[in-house]
Scaffold this active site. Sequence first.
Site, PDB file in Angstrom:
ATOM      1  N   HIS A 134      39.242  38.919  43.668  1.00  0.00           N
ATOM      2  CA  HIS A 134      40.062  40.278  43.712  1.00  0.00           C
ATOM      3  C   HIS A 134      40.306  40.416  45.119  1.00  0.00           C
ATOM      4  CE1 HIS A 134      40.765  44.712  43.551  1.00  0.00           C
ATOM      5  NE2 HIS A 134      40.997  44.768  42.105  1.00  0.00           N
ATOM      6  N   ASP A 211      30.680  39.994  43.991  1.00  0.00           N
ATOM      7  CA  ASP A 211      31.427  41.031  43.312  1.00  0.00           C
ATOM      8  C   ASP A 211      31.170  41.104  42.069  1.00  0.00           C
ATOM      9  OD1 ASP A 211      33.333  42.715  42.365  1.00  0.00           O
ATOM     10  OD2 ASP A 211      34.882  41.630  43.363  1.00  0.00           O
ATOM     11  N   GLN A 214      33.306  42.952  37.448  1.00  0.00           N
ATOM     12  CA  GLN A 214      33.607  42.525  36.070  1.00  0.00           C
ATOM     13  C   GLN A 214      32.394  42.083  35.450  1.00  0.00           C
ATOM     14  OE1 GLN A 214      36.690  43.557  34.720  1.00  0.00           O
ATOM     15  NE2 GLN A 214      37.518  44.233  36.604  1.00  0.00           N
ATOM     16  N   LYS A 237      34.094  51.352  35.765  1.00  0.00           N
ATOM     17  CA  LYS A 237      34.369  50.272  34.670  1.00  0.00           C
ATOM     18  C   LYS A 237      32.953  49.988  33.856  1.00  0.00           C
ATOM     19  CE  LYS A 237      36.855  47.476  38.186  1.00  0.00           C
ATOM     20  NZ  LYS A 237      38.324  47.686  37.962  1.00  0.00           N
ATOM     21  N   CYS A 375      45.794  42.745  41.308  1.00  0.00           N
ATOM     22  CA  CYS A 375      44.994  42.580  42.534  1.00  0.00           C
ATOM     23  C   CYS A 375      44.417  41.326  42.653  1.00  0.00           C
ATOM     24  CB  CYS A 375      44.268  43.597  42.833  1.00  0.00           C
ATOM     25  SG  CYS A 375      44.791  45.275  42.625  1.00  0.00           S
TER      26      CYS A 375
HETATM   27  N1  PLP Z   1      36.456  43.333  42.516  1.00  0.00           N
HETATM   28  C1  PLP Z   1      36.835  43.136  41.011  1.00  0.00           C
HETATM   29  C2  PLP Z   1      36.591  41.832  40.289  1.00  0.00           C
HETATM   30  C3  PLP Z   1      37.669  44.127  40.490  1.00  0.00           C
HETATM   31  O1  PLP Z   1      38.129  43.823  39.170  1.00  0.00           O
HETATM   32  C4  PLP Z   1      37.829  45.290  40.939  1.00  0.00           C
HETATM   33  C5  PLP Z   1      38.608  46.182  40.386  1.00  0.00           C
HETATM   34  O2  PLP Z   1      39.458  46.086  39.526  1.00  0.00           O
HETATM   35  C6  PLP Z   1      37.230  45.321  42.276  1.00  0.00           C
HETATM   36  C7  PLP Z   1      36.774  44.400  43.057  1.00  0.00           C
HETATM   37  C8  PLP Z   1      37.608  46.791  43.168  1.00  0.00           C
HETATM   38  O3  PLP Z   1      36.942  47.929  42.399  1.00  0.00           O
HETATM   39  P1  PLP Z   1      37.221  49.290  42.797  1.00  0.00           P
HETATM   40  O4  PLP Z   1      38.835  49.599  42.796  1.00  0.00           O
HETATM   41  O5  PLP Z   1      36.390  50.162  41.783  1.00  0.00           O
HETATM   42  O6  PLP Z   1      36.345  49.541  44.135  1.00  0.00           O
END
Ligand code: PLP
Length: 416
Positions: A134, A211, A214, A237, A375
Site C-alpha cells: 500500500h 504492515d 489487512q 478495518k 492505493c
Molecule cells: N496498509 C494497508 C495494507 C492498507 O490496506 C491500508 C488501508 O487501506 C493502509 C496501510 C493504510 O491504513 P490507514 O489508512 O488506516 O492508515
Amino acid sequence: MSATPHREPTVSPLDVEAVRRDFPALHQEVHGKPLVYLDNAASSLTPTPVLEAIEGFYTRDRANVHRGIHELSQRATAAYDATREVVARFLHAARPEEVVHVRGTTEAINLVAATWGPAHLGPGDEVVITQSEHHANIVPWQLLCERTGATLRAIPIDATGQWILEEARRLIGPRTKLVACGHVSNALGTINPVAEVIALAKAQGALVLLDGAQGAPHLPIDVQALGADFYCFSAHKLCGPTGAGVLWGRYELLEAMPPYQAGGDMIEQVTLERSTFQAPPLRFEAGTPNIAGVIGLGAALTYLEELGRERIAAYEEELHQYAAARLAEVDRLIPVGTAPAKVPVFSFTVDGAHPTDVGYLLDSQGIAVRTGHHCAQPVMAAFGLSATARASLAFYNTRDEVDRLVEALHKVIGWL
Ligand code: PLP
C-alpha cells in the site's frame, strides 16, 4: 472404568444471522435495494458494542486521560489504558507497554520512519519493501531514503501476485537495515510469506516492520512467534472506529527511539532549557489522544475475541471458497491476483468495461465494492492496469450476498 472417548476439538459455527444483527449499517437500502457491503478491506462496519462503548465514553466518562484526579478522568484513563492490554492479548505481545496508540497504520509506519529511521540509516544502507505494498508502506520509506541517502529496493511480484522469493533472497543482504512489508496485500488479498522474509532479514541483522492493516482483520497474529520487530494495524478495518490504530514494537527498540511528536503527556520533566521524556509507549503519544477511538478499538477487539477468532476464520474461509467458485462462473470477469493463499478479497476487471463503470453499476444494484488503484499503484503497474474492482468480504457477509454480487455482475455484463 471405561476410557474417555477421543474427541476432535470442534468449533461451533458462527451464527451469521445473529452477528448481522450487531451491525446496524447492514440493515439499510441503497438505491432501493438491500445493501450488500463488500468494501471491508477499505473499512469494516461497526457493531453495536463498539458504538455503545464510544457513546458510553461521551455520555458518562467524558474527560481527558492521564491528567485528572477526578472520577471522570479516572474512568476515561482506565478505559483508555485497558485497551493496551486488549491489544497486547490480540497480538500476543510480551507486554502492554509495547502497544503505541496512533491514528492508524499510516501514522504507525510514519512514526517508525521518523524516529527509528534517521538514527539508523545513511548512505550505503538499504530499506527493502515489496511491489505489493500500500502507498502507506512505500512513500514514508521513499521520503526517509531521500533524507538519509539510503537506498530503497523492492521485491517484485509474479503474475499471480506473490512475492518472488528468489528476488527477496537477492535483495535482502548485508546492506539491508529494514524490511517493511505487508502481511496481506490490500489490492489482491495475497497472504504473503512473511516468515520466509523475516528469516532472510534476521539472517542479515535487519529489522522487519509488518504492515498488518489487512492481516490483522483475518489472520491470528502472534508477534512474538512471527519474530517481527514492528507490527501496525488500523482499528477501522477491524470493526473499530476511524482515527485509531496501533504500532506494536519490541520494547527495547521503542525504548531506544527518540520521541515522535512533542507536547503534553510524552514528557517527564520540562524546563525552559530542556525536557526529558516518558518511557514508551507514552513517549510516542503526545497531546490529547483519540480517547473515544482507543476505547472503541478495545471494544472491537473484545467483540471479535468473544465471537471467537477461530470461528470467524473458519466462516470466512468457507465463504471465501464459495465466493471464489461463484465468481469463476462469471464470463468476462478476469481475476487479478490468483495466489493460492488469500484472504477473501477478490480483485477483478470485466472485459470491455472500465472498473469505475463496473463500480457505479454495482452500486446502482445496492452493492458496494471498491474500484480504483487501491492505493497500490505499483501493484496495478505489475498487471499493466490502472484500476480494478475489488470485492472484499467480512465475517458478516453471507452466501446470499455473494449470489447477489454474481447476479448483479451478470446484469452489468448484459448491459455492456
Ligand atoms: N496498509 C494497508 C495494507 C492498507 O490496506 C491500508 C488501508 O487501506 C493502509 C496501510 C493504510 O491504513 P490507514 O489508512 O488506516 O492508515
